[in-house]
Scaffold this motif. Structure first.
Motif: not given
Length: 91
Positions: A21-38
């Motif tokens: 996806r060419d994006a930063w994500v915050l990964l946790a067990p069985e969960r993920a959050i897409m991060l914006d630049q901020i």
């Protein structure tokens, strides 16, 4: 979030660059959050040793923005992550 609180990512949670996806994500067990630049900028400052106050001062210096505005926005973001158990805080 108080200025002397030390936010950190708990075991099993990490910031990761998703190449598909060419994006930063915050990964946790069985969960993920897409991060914006901020969000990525804030989380990239977390090292588990610096206080929230030191982190907000570094962000304010880097982006030439008012420290109180950075602190307000960052506190809300980090509080939401803490509520969802993506973040821990040491007093």
């Amino acid at each position: 979030m108080q200025a002397d609180d030390v936010p950190y990512l708990p075991r099993g949670v990490r910031v990761h660059h998703d190449r598909v996806r060419d994006a930063w994500v915050l990964l946790a067990p069985e969960r993920a959050i897409m991060l914006d630049q901020i969000g990525h900028a804030i989380l990239s400052e977390l090292d588990g040793e610096r206080s929230f106050g030191a982190i907000t001062r570094a962000l304010a210096d880097r982006y030439n923005a008012p420290a109180d505005e950075i602190a307000k926005d960052s506190a809300g973001f980090l509080r939401a992550l803490k509520d969802r158990r993506f973040l821990e805080v040491r007093a």
